[in-house]
Design an enzyme around this catalytic site. Structure first.
Site, PDB file in Angstrom:
ATOM      1  N   GLU A 276      98.003  47.416  91.102  1.00 15.34           N
ATOM      2  CA  GLU A 276      96.855  46.574  90.742  1.00 15.34           C
ATOM      3  C   GLU A 276      96.614  46.675  89.247  1.00 15.34           C
ATOM      4  O   GLU A 276      96.600  47.767  88.689  1.00 15.34           O
ATOM      5  CB  GLU A 276      95.571  47.009  91.464  1.00 15.34           C
ATOM      6  CG  GLU A 276      95.549  46.803  92.959  1.00 15.34           C
ATOM      7  CD  GLU A 276      94.241  47.268  93.589  1.00 15.34           C
ATOM      8  OE1 GLU A 276      93.258  47.507  92.842  1.00 15.34           O
ATOM      9  OE2 GLU A 276      94.199  47.412  94.824  1.00 15.34           O
ATOM     10  N   GLU A 330      86.914  36.763  95.055  1.00 14.46           N
ATOM     11  CA  GLU A 330      86.411  37.167  96.369  1.00 14.46           C
ATOM     12  C   GLU A 330      84.884  37.201  96.331  1.00 14.46           C
ATOM     13  O   GLU A 330      84.274  38.215  95.961  1.00 14.46           O
ATOM     14  CB  GLU A 330      86.981  38.525  96.758  1.00 14.46           C
ATOM     15  CG  GLU A 330      88.490  38.501  96.929  1.00 14.46           C
ATOM     16  CD  GLU A 330      89.036  39.820  97.423  1.00 14.46           C
ATOM     17  OE1 GLU A 330      89.286  39.959  98.630  1.00 14.46           O
ATOM     18  OE2 GLU A 330      89.199  40.725  96.582  1.00 14.46           O
ATOM     19  N   LYS A 333      82.847  40.013  98.242  1.00 16.75           N
ATOM     20  CA  LYS A 333      83.140  41.415  97.957  1.00 16.75           C
ATOM     21  C   LYS A 333      81.878  42.096  97.451  1.00 16.75           C
ATOM     22  O   LYS A 333      81.174  41.565  96.601  1.00 16.75           O
ATOM     23  CB  LYS A 333      84.253  41.484  96.913  1.00 16.75           C
ATOM     24  CG  LYS A 333      84.962  42.814  96.853  1.00 16.75           C
ATOM     25  CD  LYS A 333      86.172  42.690  95.975  1.00 16.75           C
ATOM     26  CE  LYS A 333      87.024  43.924  95.958  1.00 16.75           C
ATOM     27  NZ  LYS A 333      86.448  45.148  96.351  1.00 16.75           N
ATOM     28  N   GLU A 339      83.121  42.341  90.263  1.00 17.51           N
ATOM     29  CA  GLU A 339      83.940  42.649  91.438  1.00 17.51           C
ATOM     30  C   GLU A 339      84.365  41.385  92.181  1.00 17.51           C
ATOM     31  O   GLU A 339      85.379  41.379  92.871  1.00 17.51           O
ATOM     32  CB  GLU A 339      83.178  43.570  92.392  1.00 17.51           C
ATOM     33  CG  GLU A 339      83.185  45.022  91.977  1.00 17.51           C
ATOM     34  CD  GLU A 339      84.576  45.640  92.041  1.00 17.51           C
ATOM     35  OE1 GLU A 339      85.298  45.395  93.016  1.00 17.51           O
ATOM     36  OE2 GLU A 339      84.938  46.354  91.092  1.00 17.51           O
TER      37      GLU A 339
END
Length: 505
Positions: A276, A330, A333, A339
């Site tokens: 990642e 997302e 999330k 985030e």
């Protein structure tokens, strides 16, 4: 001490055939040496169907993906695509698998054997950031790795599929200077056998690297340009006084810190694979550097750095394959605004921003610049569309003869369809430059080819993209699940629909 200097005779046919063979061999070698992949997360309120996800991957020629589970629908959708897939044993299943060999064998039978080789599974990630996210399960991590590996051996798949576990870079302490780095000693009873396992199976040390968080938590010590891979004057590079190696970015320093930390435990031959890395495109008031420009800069520079096989100061010329975090924003999330905003695309497959990859090299199998188009925006004012159409076909110098009655693009005879043709033609004519798909806000970029019937748009599969700007190579990519919090990094709506296409060659 680690400091910032300056701020603390063949026949022609046979010859051509040999050239082709050589080029193919180079492409294979490059793919084995280094790749850019993408993570595919699912914390979206409107998660696309697996077939839509795979359609996006294919249209963008994305060759490597990492899933945060082993979703049956995704694995079926990925079958016969050739895309190399990393699947994950979710953290919530780790305890069961680490305590039972038969449970691990069942997981492999159900999630690997049932899909391989139609689905090109190459990697199994056992858990994710276990030391940070689920420390109670760390004691069974080694058993889980061994049990999964044993099940692969029993299925005769151990040579085709690697097994490892992604680790947060925060497990590495005193990472600056890299030569003094070491792992958190409290985890050595687990890390040592994990590293021995990776060594004995020829697998990778999987590391999640987030220069964004290193920068945010440095209290101003780390310059933004150093985190973003931006060029630094030589007198402002970071110098490891023990090795005299110069570091021009946080990413390389963290990779080398991992190598030195492994060496501290007498492990020197396990390669690093970054599972990642990325940069958020939006943040809250406490995250002023989570911006579109910075996300663009970081990911663009990271991709160029990897595919140019730059390597690190400790291991120059040995690139580190990396999965970009992540395919989609997302929105469900948990956590801060940032985030939710690490994605390269929105759920409709529209890119969030433009990655600038000039001189990024040729690593992938195909240039997919032709996969992006400029269309009339849904719901746009018809009068404004007509005015923009008139401008494009007049002062804009677009050849709109295909829109005349009896010509291939006359039907449907409405302003939206005709404006789309004119907008897309202008967009390609101008080399897809920034700002060439706006038309006073009534145009938008899309990866969907607007061609229909005999009306073939420039850049579609049926047309030759004559007007493409070869100086900008495009990238598009795809990563996470609800249990994936990245809490180990102490991190604390309107999506910009702009071009993003994946550089491939």
């Amino acid at each position: 001490m680690f400091k910032f200097v300056g701020f603390s005779g063949f026949k022609p046919l046979i010859f051509m055939m040999l050239v082709v063979v050589l080029l193919l061999s180079l492409l294979v070698s490059a793919d084995e040496d280094a790749f850019i992949g993408v993570n595919v997360g699912t914390d979206l309120s409107d998660m696309p169907h697996p077939t839509q996800v795979v359609s996006l991957l294919k249209s963008q020629q994305i060759r490597h993906v990492r899933l945060y589970d082993a979703d049956r629908g995704m694995l079926f959708a990925l079958a016969n695509t050739g895309i190399k897939v990393a699947v994950t044993v979710p953290n919530e299943q780790l305890l069961g698998i680490g305590q039972s060999n038969s449970t691990a064998a069942h997981w492999v039978a159900q999630n690997i054997v049932a899909h391989y080789p139609a689905t090109n599974i190459t990697t199994i990630c056992v858990g994710s950031e276990v030391f940070n996210s689920l420390p109670n399960a760390a004691q069974v991590l080694v058993n889980a790795l061994k049990f999964i590996q044993g099940a692969l051996v029993a299925s005769n798949l151990d040579r085709q599929i690697k097994v490892s576990t992604p680790i947060a870079s925060t497990v590495i302490l005193d990472s600056f200077p890299p030569s003094q780095a070491f792992f958190n000693h409290s985890w050595n009873p687990v890390l040592v056998p994990v590293l021995k396992f990776l060594q004995s199976t020829g697998s990778y040390f999987m590391l999640n690297v987030y220069p964004y968080y290193d920068y945010m938590n440095s209290n101003g010590v780390i310059p933004l340009d150093y985190a973003l891979f931006n060029p630094l004057p030589s007198n402002k590079e970071a110098v490891d006084s023990n090795t005299l190696l110069h570091y021009t970015n946080v990413f390389d320093a963290m990779i080398d810190a991992a190598y030195f930390a492994m060496a501290d435990l007498n492990v020197t031959n396990v390669p690093v694979l970054v599972t990642e890395s990325g940069w958020p495109s939006k943040g809250d008031t406490k995250e002023p550097d989570a911006t579109l420009d910075n996300a663009n800069t970081y990911n663009s520079n990271l991709i160029k750095h990897i595919i140019n096989q730059t390597g690190t100061p400790k291991h120059p010329g040995i690139p580190v394959s990396t999965y970009i975090y992540e395919l989609y924003n997302e929105d469900t999330k948990p956590g801060s605004v940032s985030e939710k905003n690490w994605g390269l695309f929105d759920p409709n497959g529209n890119p969030i921003y433009t990655l600038q990859l000039t001189n990024a090299g040729r690593t992938f199998s195909n240039d997919t610049t032709n996969n992006t188009h400029c269309t009339a925006k849904e719901g746009a004012d018809k009068k404004m569309l007509q005015a923009a159409l008139d401008w494009a076909c007049g002062p804009g110098k677009v050849n709109c003869s295909a829109l005349l009655q009896g010509q291939p693009c006359y039907e449907p005879d409405d302003v939206v369809a005709h404006a789309t043709f004119a907008f897309d033609s202008y967009y390609h004519m101008m080399g897809k430059g920034e700002g060439t798909c706006d038309f006073n806000g009534v145009a938008m970029l899309t990866t969907t080819d607007p061609s229909h019937g005999s009306c073939q748009f420039i850049g579609s599969d049926g047309m030759n993209g004559t007007f493409l700007n070869g100086s900008i190579a495009d990238f598009n990519s795809t990563s996470s699940s609800s249990w994936r919090a990245r809490g180990g990094y102490a991190s604390g709506g309107l999506l910009i629909k702009v071009l993003l296409a994946l550089l491939l060659s």
